[in-house]
Design a protein around this motif. Structure first.
Motif, PDB file in Angstrom:
ATOM      1  N   UNK A 238      34.194  58.107  45.663  1.00 40.06           N
ATOM      2  CA  UNK A 238      33.264  58.015  47.104  1.00 40.06           C
ATOM      3  C   UNK A 238      33.878  56.305  47.429  1.00 40.06           C
ATOM      4  N   UNK A 239      33.756  57.112  48.531  1.00 41.00           N
ATOM      5  CA  UNK A 239      34.637  55.924  49.809  1.00 41.00           C
ATOM      6  C   UNK A 239      33.894  55.126  50.557  1.00 41.00           C
ATOM      7  N   UNK A 240      33.378  54.233  50.076  1.00 44.37           N
ATOM      8  CA  UNK A 240      32.674  53.457  51.162  1.00 44.37           C
ATOM      9  C   UNK A 240      33.203  51.747  51.284  1.00 44.37           C
ATOM     10  N   UNK A 241      32.333  51.143  52.362  1.00 41.87           N
ATOM     11  CA  UNK A 241      33.104  50.259  53.394  1.00 41.87           C
ATOM     12  C   UNK A 241      34.098  49.281  51.700  1.00 41.87           C
ATOM     13  N   UNK A 242      34.730  48.437  51.923  1.00 43.71           N
ATOM     14  CA  UNK A 242      35.449  47.783  51.552  1.00 43.71           C
ATOM     15  C   UNK A 242      34.483  47.937  50.040  1.00 43.71           C
ATOM     16  N   UNK A 243      34.261  49.389  49.238  1.00 45.15           N
ATOM     17  CA  UNK A 243      34.084  49.282  48.563  1.00 45.15           C
ATOM     18  C   UNK A 243      34.758  49.048  46.861  1.00 45.15           C
ATOM     19  N   UNK A 244      36.499  48.966  46.852  1.00 44.82           N
ATOM     20  CA  UNK A 244      37.074  48.023  45.558  1.00 44.82           C
ATOM     21  C   UNK A 244      36.867  46.930  45.856  1.00 44.82           C
ATOM     22  N   UNK A 245      36.443  46.674  46.675  1.00 43.53           N
ATOM     23  CA  UNK A 245      36.757  44.627  47.115  1.00 43.53           C
ATOM     24  C   UNK A 245      35.742  44.261  46.575  1.00 43.53           C
ATOM     25  N   UNK A 246      34.411  45.160  46.646  1.00 45.23           N
ATOM     26  CA  UNK A 246      33.275  44.732  45.793  1.00 45.23           C
ATOM     27  C   UNK A 246      33.361  44.825  44.847  1.00 45.23           C
ATOM     28  N   UNK A 247      33.568  45.520  44.352  1.00 42.58           N
ATOM     29  CA  UNK A 247      33.288  46.224  42.937  1.00 42.58           C
ATOM     30  C   UNK A 247      34.496  45.319  42.132  1.00 42.58           C
ATOM     31  N   UNK A 248      35.529  45.231  42.827  1.00 44.79           N
ATOM     32  CA  UNK A 248      36.241  43.891  41.842  1.00 44.79           C
ATOM     33  C   UNK A 248      35.612  42.837  41.421  1.00 44.79           C
ATOM     34  N   UNK A 249      34.922  42.215  42.862  1.00 36.49           N
ATOM     35  CA  UNK A 249      34.104  41.223  42.512  1.00 36.49           C
ATOM     36  C   UNK A 249      33.161  41.305  41.235  1.00 36.49           C
ATOM     37  N   UNK A 250      32.844  42.215  41.433  1.00 35.84           N
ATOM     38  CA  UNK A 250      31.636  42.503  40.364  1.00 35.84           C
ATOM     39  C   UNK A 250      31.680  42.451  39.015  1.00 35.84           C
ATOM     40  N   UNK A 251      32.836  42.686  38.488  1.00 38.37           N
ATOM     41  CA  UNK A 251      33.293  42.407  37.474  1.00 38.37           C
ATOM     42  C   UNK A 251      34.246  41.134  37.174  1.00 38.37           C
ATOM     43  N   UNK A 252      34.179  40.880  38.284  1.00 34.93           N
ATOM     44  CA  UNK A 252      34.943  39.043  38.056  1.00 34.93           C
ATOM     45  C   UNK A 252      36.497  39.288  38.580  1.00 34.93           C
ATOM     46  N   UNK A 253      36.918  39.955  38.525  1.00 37.40           N
ATOM     47  CA  UNK A 253      38.237  39.832  38.903  1.00 37.40           C
ATOM     48  C   UNK A 253      38.692  40.161  40.602  1.00 37.40           C
ATOM     49  N   UNK A 254      38.150  39.258  41.909  1.00 37.44           N
ATOM     50  CA  UNK A 254      38.857  39.728  42.557  1.00 37.44           C
ATOM     51  C   UNK A 254      39.517  40.028  42.895  1.00 37.44           C
ATOM     52  N   UNK A 255      40.321  40.718  44.155  1.00 41.45           N
ATOM     53  CA  UNK A 255      41.672  41.375  44.649  1.00 41.45           C
ATOM     54  C   UNK A 255      42.360  39.660  44.883  1.00 41.45           C
ATOM     55  N   UNK A 256      43.435  39.988  45.024  1.00 39.47           N
ATOM     56  CA  UNK A 256      44.305  38.096  45.094  1.00 39.47           C
ATOM     57  C   UNK A 256      44.345  38.559  46.918  1.00 39.47           C
ATOM     58  N   UNK A 257      44.006  37.342  47.257  1.00 35.55           N
ATOM     59  CA  UNK A 257      44.472  36.932  48.347  1.00 35.55           C
ATOM     60  C   UNK A 257      42.976  37.327  49.250  1.00 35.55           C
ATOM     61  N   UNK A 258      42.311  38.128  48.536  1.00 38.75           N
ATOM     62  CA  UNK A 258      40.608  38.503  49.504  1.00 38.75           C
ATOM     63  C   UNK A 258      39.322  37.183  49.338  1.00 38.75           C
ATOM     64  N   UNK A 259      39.611  36.382  49.768  1.00 39.00           N
ATOM     65  CA  UNK A 259      38.175  35.266  50.100  1.00 39.00           C
ATOM     66  C   UNK A 259      37.183  35.581  50.585  1.00 39.00           C
ATOM     67  N   UNK A 260      37.559  36.997  51.646  1.00 41.12           N
ATOM     68  CA  UNK A 260      35.723  37.160  51.612  1.00 41.12           C
ATOM     69  C   UNK A 260      35.071  37.429  50.617  1.00 41.12           C
ATOM     70  N   UNK A 261      35.834  38.118  49.025  1.00 40.67           N
ATOM     71  CA  UNK A 261      35.185  38.540  48.266  1.00 40.67           C
ATOM     72  C   UNK A 261      35.212  37.140  47.420  1.00 40.67           C
TER      73      UNK A 261
END
Length: 306
Positions: A238-261
């Motif tokens: 699916x293609x939701x707003x900020x989907x990957x960024x949120x899901x990486x945060x959910x599994x405890x591995x936020x995207x590098x440089x993504x201070x927002x998440x």
């Protein structure tokens, strides 16, 4: 007194064929070209003009309404193309009469925001298509976050936009990203599913209650990893707003440089997310189109500098 128009003459027969003639009466450049190059068809003539293959008195012109005067010499170089608009932060990968596929660099907005109205992919592509016809427009099909790089698709007419948006789930055959995340992801492959919602502060977050928000499904597999970082291939179902960024945060591995998440590190100086592959069914021809880009060197840095 109306003079009989002189026919264009070919001064060269090789692939860089040059045709030139003297203007007999005042008119606009496009009108003159359509008259003299009628056998090429209207769209071809527009493209010839837009690509900088037309000179007036030795100077290249791409303006359809350039005012011609009697006595002006018009030259068409059929085998020569001048450099197009100097794009900032984007490169056109594919273009036809209905769509444009681009590679967007990190830092460039897809469309205007309240703080950035000029330098956007949308604005630059609009300028590009209007070199052929000032009435041409660009239509947004999907977006990439400002700090995400990679492949994007725009439509060149409203009908194509509607076809793509109405059948997005069926038309898009593959959307693959690479994500540099913090920490060592232990599970080599997995699927993340949640329902995304947006807070009053415009922050996206997950609900795990079915139907409580927009369903979001993300698949991933580990490409590279060490103790501090992992490079993931991420497939969107699916293609939701900020989907990957949120899901990486959910599994405890936020995207590098993504201070927002939740990111606490930024060794690469940008968001560690890149839209690497885009495959879809062409909305007009039905042809399967697939585009793939290289993984940005910065995202590989944690694994090549050791």
């Amino acid at each position: 007194m109306n003079r009989k128009s002189k026919l264009p003459k070919d001064t060269n027969q090789d692939k860089d064929k040059v045709t030139e003639w003297i203007v007999q009466e005042p008119t606009e450049l496009m009108t003159e070209l359509l008259n003299k190059l009628a056998k090429h068809g209207r769209n071809s003539v527009k493209s010839i003009l837009a690509r900088g293959q037309v000179s007036v008195e030795g100077k290249v012109s791409t303006k359809y309404n350039y005012p011609l005067q009697q006595g002006h010499r018009v030259t068409v170089h059929f085998g020569r193309v001048i450099e197009d608009i100097k794009f900032e932060g984007l490169k056109i990968i594919h273009e036809d009469q209905d769509i444009i596929v681009i590679h967007k660099e990190a830092g460039l907005l897809s469309i205007a925001s309240p703080t950035e109205k000029e330098l956007t992919a949308y604005r630059q592509l609009t300028e590009h298509v209007r070199r052929i016809d000032p009435k041409n427009r660009i239509f947004v099909v999907h977006r990439l976050d400002r700090d995400t790089s990679g492949l994007m698709l725009y439509a060149k007419n409203e009908e194509t936009q509607q076809k793509l948006q109405n059948s997005w789930q069926e038309s898009v055959l593959e959307r693959s990203y690479v994500a540099l995340v913090e920490g060592a992801v232990k599970k080599q492959a997995g699927t993340i599913k949640s329902w995304l919602k947006e807070s009053k502060t415009l922050l996206m977050y997950s609900s795990h209650h079915p139907g409580d928000g927009q369903e979001a499904i993300t698949h991933y597999k580990v490409l590279e990893s060490n103790r501090e970082y992992s490079l993931l291939e991420v497939q969107l179902e699916t293609g939701r707003k900020n989907q990957i960024r949120v899901h990486m945060k959910d599994i405890g591995h936020p995207i590098v440089g993504d201070k927002k998440y939740g990111s606490r590190k930024n060794i690469i100086g940008r968001l560690g997310l890149h839209a690497r592959v885009l495959a879809f069914q062409h909305p007009t021809t039905g042809e399967t189109m697939r585009f793939e880009t290289q993984i940005p060197g910065k995202l590989m840095r944690p694994f090549t500098s050791q």
